[in-house]
Motif scaffolding. Structure first.
Motif, short mmCIF file in Angstrom:
data_model
loop_
_atom_site.label_atom_id
_atom_site.label_comp_id
_atom_site.label_asym_id
_atom_site.label_seq_id
_atom_site.Cartn_x
_atom_site.Cartn_y
_atom_site.Cartn_z
N ALA A 160 -7.05 -9.14 -7.81
CA ALA A 160 -8.22 -8.76 -8.60
C ALA A 160 -8.69 -7.37 -8.19
CB ALA A 160 -9.33 -9.78 -8.38
N ALA A 161 -9.27 -6.65 -9.17
CA ALA A 161 -9.80 -5.33 -8.88
C ALA A 161 -10.88 -5.43 -7.80
CB ALA A 161 -10.38 -4.72 -10.15
N ARG A 162 -10.82 -4.55 -6.83
CA ARG A 162 -11.75 -4.59 -5.71
C ARG A 162 -11.78 -3.22 -5.06
NH1 ARG A 162 -9.19 -9.00 -2.03
NH2 ARG A 162 -8.32 -9.75 -3.97
N ARG A 163 -12.82 -2.97 -4.27
CA ARG A 163 -12.87 -1.73 -3.51
C ARG A 163 -12.38 -2.03 -2.10
NH1 ARG A 163 -16.00 0.90 0.12
NH2 ARG A 163 -15.98 3.17 0.02
N ILE A 164 -11.26 -1.45 -1.75
CA ILE A 164 -10.65 -1.68 -0.45
C ILE A 164 -11.19 -0.66 0.55
CG2 ILE A 164 -8.48 -1.70 0.85
CD1 ILE A 164 -8.67 -3.98 -1.15
N ASP A 165 -11.70 -1.14 1.68
CA ASP A 165 -12.09 -0.22 2.75
C ASP A 165 -11.39 -0.53 4.07
OD1 ASP A 165 -13.40 -2.46 3.81
OD2 ASP A 165 -15.41 -1.72 3.38
N THR A 166 -10.57 -1.60 4.09
CA THR A 166 -9.90 -2.04 5.32
C THR A 166 -8.43 -2.30 5.04
OG1 THR A 166 -11.95 -3.09 6.07
CG2 THR A 166 -9.90 -3.79 7.14
N VAL A 167 -7.57 -1.74 5.88
CA VAL A 167 -6.12 -1.94 5.73
C VAL A 167 -5.61 -2.59 7.01
CG1 VAL A 167 -3.89 -0.86 5.30
CG2 VAL A 167 -5.97 0.09 4.23
N VAL A 168 -4.92 -3.72 6.84
CA VAL A 168 -4.38 -4.48 7.96
C VAL A 168 -2.86 -4.41 7.91
CG1 VAL A 168 -4.36 -6.68 9.17
CG2 VAL A 168 -6.39 -6.02 7.84
N PHE A 169 -2.27 -3.94 8.99
CA PHE A 169 -0.81 -3.81 9.09
C PHE A 169 -0.23 -4.95 9.92
CE2 PHE A 169 -1.91 0.51 8.09
CZ PHE A 169 -0.78 1.18 7.69
N ASP A 170 0.89 -5.49 9.48
CA ASP A 170 1.82 -6.15 10.39
C ASP A 170 2.50 -5.05 11.19
OD1 ASP A 170 3.64 -8.00 11.55
OD2 ASP A 170 5.07 -7.67 9.92
N LEU A 171 3.07 -5.37 12.34
CA LEU A 171 3.75 -4.35 13.14
C LEU A 171 5.27 -4.43 13.03
CD1 LEU A 171 1.57 -4.30 16.40
CD2 LEU A 171 1.40 -2.84 14.38
N ALA B 35 3.34 7.73 9.22
CA ALA B 35 2.63 8.78 8.48
C ALA B 35 1.53 8.18 7.61
CB ALA B 35 3.62 9.56 7.62
N LEU B 36 1.82 7.04 7.00
CA LEU B 36 0.82 6.36 6.18
C LEU B 36 -0.36 5.91 7.02
CD1 LEU B 36 0.06 5.16 3.40
CD2 LEU B 36 1.40 3.14 4.02
N LEU B 37 -0.08 5.38 8.19
CA LEU B 37 -1.15 4.96 9.11
C LEU B 37 -2.06 6.14 9.46
CD1 LEU B 37 -2.33 2.82 11.14
CD2 LEU B 37 -0.66 3.71 12.79
N HIS B 38 -1.48 7.26 9.83
CA HIS B 38 -2.28 8.44 10.18
C HIS B 38 -3.09 8.94 8.98
CE1 HIS B 38 -0.62 8.68 14.14
NE2 HIS B 38 0.58 9.06 13.76
N GLU B 39 -2.50 8.89 7.81
CA GLU B 39 -3.19 9.36 6.61
C GLU B 39 -4.39 8.48 6.29
OE1 GLU B 39 -2.15 10.26 1.91
OE2 GLU B 39 -0.53 10.18 3.41
N LEU B 40 -4.21 7.17 6.38
CA LEU B 40 -5.31 6.24 6.14
C LEU B 40 -6.43 6.44 7.15
CD1 LEU B 40 -3.16 3.09 5.38
CD2 LEU B 40 -4.74 4.16 3.76
N GLY C 2 -10.56 7.75 6.56
CA GLY C 2 -11.70 6.94 6.94
C GLY C 2 -11.59 5.45 6.69
N TYR C 3 -10.41 4.96 6.38
CA TYR C 3 -10.25 3.53 6.21
C TYR C 3 -10.31 2.82 7.56
CZ TYR C 3 -8.98 4.22 1.35
OH TYR C 3 -9.02 4.55 0.01
N ARG C 4 -10.86 1.61 7.56
CA ARG C 4 -10.82 0.76 8.75
C ARG C 4 -9.39 0.25 8.89
NH1 ARG C 4 -14.77 -4.00 8.65
NH2 ARG C 4 -14.56 -3.81 10.93
N LEU C 5 -8.82 0.36 10.09
CA LEU C 5 -7.42 0.00 10.30
C LEU C 5 -7.31 -1.05 11.40
CD1 LEU C 5 -5.79 3.53 10.24
CD2 LEU C 5 -5.91 1.88 8.36
N GLU D 245 -4.34 4.16 16.95
CA GLU D 245 -5.05 4.44 15.71
C GLU D 245 -5.84 3.22 15.21
OE1 GLU D 245 -5.42 7.37 14.80
OE2 GLU D 245 -3.61 8.39 14.07
N PHE D 246 -5.41 2.03 15.60
CA PHE D 246 -6.07 0.82 15.11
C PHE D 246 -7.39 0.59 15.83
CE2 PHE D 246 -1.55 -0.18 14.18
CZ PHE D 246 -1.68 -0.37 12.80
N GLU D 247 -8.39 0.17 15.06
CA GLU D 247 -9.67 -0.22 15.66
C GLU D 247 -9.52 -1.52 16.45
OE1 GLU D 247 -13.09 -0.14 13.04
OE2 GLU D 247 -12.08 1.32 11.75
N GLY D 248 -8.59 -2.36 16.04
CA GLY D 248 -8.35 -3.61 16.74
C GLY D 248 -6.99 -4.16 16.38
#
Length: 210
Positions: free
Chosen positions: A7-18, A101-106, A110-113, A136-139
């Motif tokens: 669904a359309a949403r405003r994303i402010d947080t990106v969570v990566f698997d490693l 590179a994507l991680l650094h760009e996000l 200002g995205y929460r990572l 780079e990750f906040e947690g």
């Protein structure tokens, strides 16, 4: 997973698997050095040290205990079994450049990572040392430290609680379809990671500025 189904949403947080999203990992990299043929490699990793066994260490079991269990079952393979964790560094490859590179760009935008990873607790300090971009990750939520393993919904809910993440404003990327589906089930947007380029395009479809 097609991000267009989210669904359309405003994303402010990106969570990566490693693993295999930022850091390539495959036990075949080691065992191809130790066996002469591919069938021997596959037999060992299916019957002697299968991923179902390794996943128990992702869930918090001690590496020494896990090794002892396999040695009791297959004493004739002692050297090969001990190699699994003694030489696990040889299962990794250089980081996936496009993902880093994507991680650094996000981060710069200002995205929460955050990261959510299935990884044995005893091994993770070495990962922090060897991969500086993890800072780079906040947690980072590590399965082996929490004794919860993806795709158990409980580990996603723990992620939300610990880091005050609103799942409706978060997107998760993982190379495992089961883990992607679990993240959708708990309310996040989700991307099945296949390449940095495909993932970047999927993030853009979700409105993430990359």
């Amino acid at each position: 997973m097609n991000p267009a189904t989210n669904a359309a949403r405003r994303i402010d947080t990106v969570v990566f698997d490693l693993g295999n999203v930022l850091i390539p990992w495959d036990p075949r990299r080691l065992y191809r050095k130790l066996f002469a043929t591919e069938p021997e490699v596959e037999h060992f990793l299916t019957e002697i040290c299968p991923m179902s066994w390794h996943s128990q260490q992702d869930g918090g079991r001690a590496l020494a205990e896990a090794t002892a269990e396999r040695l009791a079952l297959f004493p004739q393979h002692e050297a090969l079994i001990r190699a699994f964790y003694d030489r696990i560094d040889e299962m990794f490859d250089v980081p996936i450049e496009g993902s880093v590179a994507l991680l650094h760009e996000l981060k710069a935008k200002g995205y929460r990572l955050y990261a959510l990873t299935n990884w044995p607790a005893e091994m993770f300090p070495a990962a922090r040392r060897d991969y500086p971009f993890l800072a780079e990750f906040e947690g980072i939520l590590v399965s082996g430290e929490e004794k919860l393993v993806k795709p158990d919904p409980a580990i996603y809910h723990l992620l939300f609680k610990r880091f005050a993440i609103d799942p409706a404003r978060a997107v998760f990327m993982d190379d495992s379809p089961a883990n992607v589906q679990a993240s959708l089930d708990v309310g996040m947007a989700a991307i099945h990671f296949q390449s940095p380029e495909q993932t970047r395009a999927a993030l853009r479809e979700l409105g993430v500025e990359v």
